[in-house]
Design a protein around this motif. Structure first.
Motif, PDB file in Angstrom:
ATOM      1  N   ASP A  44       0.846  -1.192   0.000  1.00  0.00           N
ATOM      2  CA  ASP A  44       0.000   0.000   0.000  1.00  0.00           C
ATOM      3  C   ASP A  44       0.885   1.247   0.000  1.00  0.00           C
ATOM      4  OD1 ASP A  44      -1.889   1.953   0.196  1.00  0.00           O
ATOM      5  OD2 ASP A  44      -2.746   1.284   2.098  1.00  0.00           O
ATOM      6  N   PRO A  45       1.315   1.706  -1.190  1.00  0.00           N
ATOM      7  CA  PRO A  45       2.171   2.892  -1.258  1.00  0.00           C
ATOM      8  C   PRO A  45       1.506   4.151  -0.708  1.00  0.00           C
ATOM      9  CG  PRO A  45       2.163   1.690  -3.344  1.00  0.00           C
ATOM     10  CD  PRO A  45       1.065   1.112  -2.510  1.00  0.00           C
ATOM     11  N   SER A  46       0.164   4.139  -0.621  1.00  0.00           N
ATOM     12  CA  SER A  46      -0.553   5.319  -0.118  1.00  0.00           C
ATOM     13  C   SER A  46      -0.720   5.298   1.394  1.00  0.00           C
ATOM     14  CB  SER A  46      -1.933   5.409  -0.778  1.00  0.00           C
ATOM     15  OG  SER A  46      -2.753   4.314  -0.375  1.00  0.00           O
ATOM     16  N   ALA A  47      -0.220   4.282   2.066  1.00  0.00           N
ATOM     17  CA  ALA A  47      -0.352   4.202   3.524  1.00  0.00           C
ATOM     18  C   ALA A  47       0.321   5.414   4.169  1.00  0.00           C
ATOM     19  CB  ALA A  47       0.256   2.910   4.035  1.00  0.00           C
ATOM     20  N   PRO A  48      -0.202   5.857   5.300  1.00  0.00           N
ATOM     21  CA  PRO A  48       0.242   7.139   5.868  1.00  0.00           C
ATOM     22  C   PRO A  48       1.547   7.061   6.660  1.00  0.00           C
ATOM     23  CG  PRO A  48      -1.451   6.179   7.251  1.00  0.00           C
ATOM     24  CD  PRO A  48      -1.341   5.283   6.046  1.00  0.00           C
ATOM     25  N   VAL A  49       2.171   8.225   6.801  1.00  0.00           N
ATOM     26  CA  VAL A  49       3.299   8.456   7.696  1.00  0.00           C
ATOM     27  C   VAL A  49       2.981   9.713   8.485  1.00  0.00           C
ATOM     28  CG1 VAL A  49       5.751   8.943   7.894  1.00  0.00           C
ATOM     29  CG2 VAL A  49       4.953   7.481   6.034  1.00  0.00           C
ATOM     30  N   PRO A  50       2.814   9.630   9.804  1.00  0.00           N
ATOM     31  CA  PRO A  50       2.841   8.419  10.625  1.00  0.00           C
ATOM     32  C   PRO A  50       1.519   7.649  10.508  1.00  0.00           C
ATOM     33  CG  PRO A  50       2.333  10.290  11.996  1.00  0.00           C
ATOM     34  CD  PRO A  50       2.598  10.842  10.620  1.00  0.00           C
ATOM     35  N   TYR A  88       3.798 -13.459  16.437  1.00  0.00           N
ATOM     36  CA  TYR A  88       3.161 -12.270  15.869  1.00  0.00           C
ATOM     37  C   TYR A  88       2.293 -11.526  16.890  1.00  0.00           C
ATOM     38  CZ  TYR A  88       4.274 -13.113  10.893  1.00  0.00           C
ATOM     39  OH  TYR A  88       4.905 -13.252   9.691  1.00  0.00           O
ATOM     40  N   ARG A  89       2.159 -10.206  16.653  1.00  0.00           N
ATOM     41  CA  ARG A  89       1.248  -9.344  17.404  1.00  0.00           C
ATOM     42  C   ARG A  89       0.363  -8.595  16.407  1.00  0.00           C
ATOM     43  NH1 ARG A  89       3.046 -12.123  20.773  1.00  0.00           N
ATOM     44  NH2 ARG A  89       4.020 -11.569  22.752  1.00  0.00           N
ATOM     45  N   LEU A  90      -0.352  -9.349  15.591  1.00  0.00           N
ATOM     46  CA  LEU A  90      -1.113  -8.728  14.509  1.00  0.00           C
ATOM     47  C   LEU A  90      -2.246  -7.846  15.023  1.00  0.00           C
ATOM     48  CD1 LEU A  90      -1.320 -11.594  11.857  1.00  0.00           C
ATOM     49  CD2 LEU A  90       0.324  -9.716  12.030  1.00  0.00           C
ATOM     50  N   ASP A  91      -2.694  -8.078  16.241  1.00  0.00           N
ATOM     51  CA  ASP A  91      -3.749  -7.232  16.803  1.00  0.00           C
ATOM     52  C   ASP A  91      -3.232  -5.837  17.137  1.00  0.00           C
ATOM     53  OD1 ASP A  91      -2.139  -8.468  18.776  1.00  0.00           O
ATOM     54  OD2 ASP A  91      -3.625  -7.978  20.318  1.00  0.00           O
ATOM     55  N   ARG A  92      -1.906  -5.674  17.138  1.00  0.00           N
ATOM     56  CA  ARG A  92      -1.318  -4.381  17.487  1.00  0.00           C
ATOM     57  C   ARG A  92      -0.528  -3.744  16.350  1.00  0.00           C
ATOM     58  NH1 ARG A  92       2.262  -6.292  22.188  1.00  0.00           N
ATOM     59  NH2 ARG A  92       3.196  -4.251  21.842  1.00  0.00           N
ATOM     60  N   THR A  93      -0.319  -4.479  15.256  1.00  0.00           N
ATOM     61  CA  THR A  93       0.460  -3.891  14.162  1.00  0.00           C
ATOM     62  C   THR A  93      -0.282  -2.725  13.535  1.00  0.00           C
ATOM     63  OG1 THR A  93      -0.445  -5.518  12.603  1.00  0.00           O
ATOM     64  CG2 THR A  93       1.684  -6.017  13.614  1.00  0.00           C
ATOM     65  N   LEU A  94       0.488  -1.801  12.962  1.00  0.00           N
ATOM     66  CA  LEU A  94      -0.061  -0.550  12.438  1.00  0.00           C
ATOM     67  C   LEU A  94      -0.112  -0.573  10.913  1.00  0.00           C
ATOM     68  CD1 LEU A  94       2.016   1.769  14.783  1.00  0.00           C
ATOM     69  CD2 LEU A  94      -0.437   1.285  14.998  1.00  0.00           C
ATOM     70  N   HIS A  95      -1.127   0.086  10.382  1.00  0.00           N
ATOM     71  CA  HIS A  95      -1.215   0.274   8.932  1.00  0.00           C
ATOM     72  C   HIS A  95      -0.315   1.453   8.585  1.00  0.00           C
ATOM     73  CE1 HIS A  95      -3.486   1.976   5.298  1.00  0.00           C
ATOM     74  NE2 HIS A  95      -2.859   0.885   4.886  1.00  0.00           N
ATOM     75  N   LEU A  96       0.774   1.190   7.887  1.00  0.00           N
ATOM     76  CA  LEU A  96       1.771   2.240   7.694  1.00  0.00           C
ATOM     77  C   LEU A  96       2.512   2.105   6.366  1.00  0.00           C
ATOM     78  CD1 LEU A  96       4.278   0.267   8.347  1.00  0.00           C
ATOM     79  CD2 LEU A  96       4.050   1.082  10.685  1.00  0.00           C
ATOM     80  N   ASN A  97       3.268   3.145   6.065  1.00  0.00           N
ATOM     81  CA  ASN A  97       4.041   3.221   4.834  1.00  0.00           C
ATOM     82  C   ASN A  97       5.424   2.601   5.059  1.00  0.00           C
ATOM     83  OD1 ASN A  97       5.892   4.571   2.762  1.00  0.00           O
ATOM     84  ND2 ASN A  97       3.872   5.269   2.087  1.00  0.00           N
ATOM     85  N   THR A  98       5.900   1.799   4.111  1.00  0.00           N
ATOM     86  CA  THR A  98       7.169   1.097   4.291  1.00  0.00           C
ATOM     87  C   THR A  98       8.274   1.591   3.350  1.00  0.00           C
ATOM     88  OG1 THR A  98       6.404  -0.651   2.766  1.00  0.00           O
ATOM     89  CG2 THR A  98       6.028  -0.985   5.133  1.00  0.00           C
ATOM     90  N   ARG A  99       8.057   2.700   2.685  1.00  0.00           N
ATOM     91  CA  ARG A  99       9.024   3.174   1.681  1.00  0.00           C
ATOM     92  C   ARG A  99      10.413   3.425   2.272  1.00  0.00           C
ATOM     93  NH1 ARG A  99       8.001   3.485  -4.000  1.00  0.00           N
ATOM     94  NH2 ARG A  99       9.536   4.856  -4.945  1.00  0.00           N
ATOM     95  N   ASP A 100      10.475   4.111   3.408  1.00  0.00           N
ATOM     96  CA  ASP A 100      11.779   4.406   4.001  1.00  0.00           C
ATOM     97  C   ASP A 100      12.506   3.132   4.414  1.00  0.00           C
ATOM     98  OD1 ASP A 100      11.568   7.123   3.634  1.00  0.00           O
ATOM     99  OD2 ASP A 100      10.919   7.560   5.680  1.00  0.00           O
ATOM    100  N   LYS A 133       6.033  -2.334  16.344  1.00  0.00           N
ATOM    101  CA  LYS A 133       6.548  -0.964  16.389  1.00  0.00           C
ATOM    102  C   LYS A 133       6.210  -0.206  15.104  1.00  0.00           C
ATOM    103  CE  LYS A 133      10.319  -1.659  19.660  1.00  0.00           C
ATOM    104  NZ  LYS A 133      11.775  -1.494  19.911  1.00  0.00           N
ATOM    105  N   ASP A 134       6.296   1.114  15.214  1.00  0.00           N
ATOM    106  CA  ASP A 134       6.027   2.002  14.087  1.00  0.00           C
ATOM    107  C   ASP A 134       7.297   2.145  13.259  1.00  0.00           C
ATOM    108  OD1 ASP A 134       5.478   4.024  12.309  1.00  0.00           O
ATOM    109  OD2 ASP A 134       5.215   5.594  13.832  1.00  0.00           O
ATOM    110  N   VAL A 135       7.402   1.389  12.166  1.00  0.00           N
ATOM    111  CA  VAL A 135       8.620   1.411  11.360  1.00  0.00           C
ATOM    112  C   VAL A 135       8.614   2.539  10.327  1.00  0.00           C
ATOM    113  CG1 VAL A 135       9.209  -1.018  11.695  1.00  0.00           C
ATOM    114  CG2 VAL A 135       7.688  -0.375   9.818  1.00  0.00           C
ATOM    115  N   THR A 136       7.758   3.540  10.520  1.00  0.00           N
ATOM    116  CA  THR A 136       7.898   4.788   9.766  1.00  0.00           C
ATOM    117  C   THR A 136       8.680   5.811  10.580  1.00  0.00           C
ATOM    118  OG1 THR A 136       5.889   5.898  10.593  1.00  0.00           O
ATOM    119  CG2 THR A 136       5.633   4.400   8.712  1.00  0.00           C
ATOM    120  N   ASP A 137       8.811   5.573  11.871  1.00  0.00           N
ATOM    121  CA  ASP A 137       9.496   6.507  12.755  1.00  0.00           C
ATOM    122  C   ASP A 137      10.994   6.515  12.435  1.00  0.00           C
ATOM    123  OD1 ASP A 137      11.082   6.802  15.581  1.00  0.00           O
ATOM    124  OD2 ASP A 137       9.335   8.125  15.471  1.00  0.00           O
TER     125      ASP A 137
END
Length: 243
Positions: A44-50, A88-100, A133-137
């Motif tokens: 999902d290239p359109s996923a947000p940061v943060p 896994y902790r899929l109940d806590r993972t975040l919808h995020l952008n992975t480009r960086d 964790k938030d891997v956009t940070d």
């Protein structure tokens, strides 16, 4: 021999597929001669940061059925991950952008080759799926990358600019050229494509087959003479043709 793997940091099947490939290589006699290179793919290239919501909420909105149904699906995936040793902790993972994260993987490949890139890939997947964790940070990304062995200054330069952005795009284009619409997608020695986190034996079979094709069996060409007249040397000396 090289294995190219297209995957995304936020793809639960990609981590499972990584473990199954690794299991296949553990049983491969020539594993020390195999390089694994990680290629970029963005689900999902359109996923947000943060990030602004969990992956559960985002998937429920995308596919419908409500968060409860998505949570049940995630639980089944988590059970399969557990069978591969992944918590896994899929109940806590975040919808995020992975480009960086992908750009840093290209940096790792450039400066340290597949081994350093593989270490960073593992660390990023663990941070996202196991630690949620938030891997956009960018502070976190720098910490993960430096811990994996990358230089702090190089990491900061990449994160502050657009270095390796074109390489990420080229990876995505190549996946599409191969006909891959999802990940993980594995290409073994440029010969065999494997779609999805297949069972370990599928990877093992593909690796064995590709290796065998790189090492063709020797075919002996018959000569016109044989025996002593053929002329050869061995541990006991050289043969001398009899007149």
């Amino acid at each position: 021999m090289r294995i190219d793997v297209w995957s995304d940091i936020a793809c639960p099947w990609c981590y499972i597929g990584k473990r199954r490939l690794e299991s296949a290589l553990e049983g491969f006699e020539h594993a020390d001669e195999v390089e694994v290179v990680w290629r970029s793919f963005e689900l999902d290239p359109s996923a947000p940061v943060p990030p602004v919501e969990t992956s559960t909420v985002a998937l429920a909105r995308k596919y419908g059925g409500g968060p409860e149904q998505i949570a049940q699906m995630q639980e089944r995936v988590s059970e399969l991950a557990a069978a591969e040793g992944l918590d896994y902790r899929l109940d806590r993972t975040l919808h995020l952008n992975t480009r960086d994260a992908h750009r840093l993987l290209h940096l790792a490949l450039q400066v340290g080759g597949p081994q350093l890139q593989g270490s960073l890939k593992e660390a990023l997947l663990e941070a996202y799926f196991v630690q949620a964790k938030d891997v956009t940070d960018q502070v976190l990304l720098e910490e993960i990358a430096v811990s994996a062995g990358l230089d702090t200054g190089a990491v900061r330069r990449v994160l502050s600019g657009d270095d390796f952005d074109a390489e990420v795009g080229a990876d995505v284009d190549q996946a599409r050229a191969y006909g891959a619409s999802g990940v993980p997608f594995f290409v073994v020695d440029g010969r065999y494509g494997i779609s999805g986190a297949q069972p370990t034996e599928v990877f093992a079979g593909a690796v064995e087959r590709a290796w065998a094709e790189r090492q063709p069996a020797l075919q002996t060409i018959p000569g016109t003479v044989s025996g002593d007249d053929a002329g050869a040397c061995g541990p006991d000396g050289c043969e001398v043709p009899q007149r």
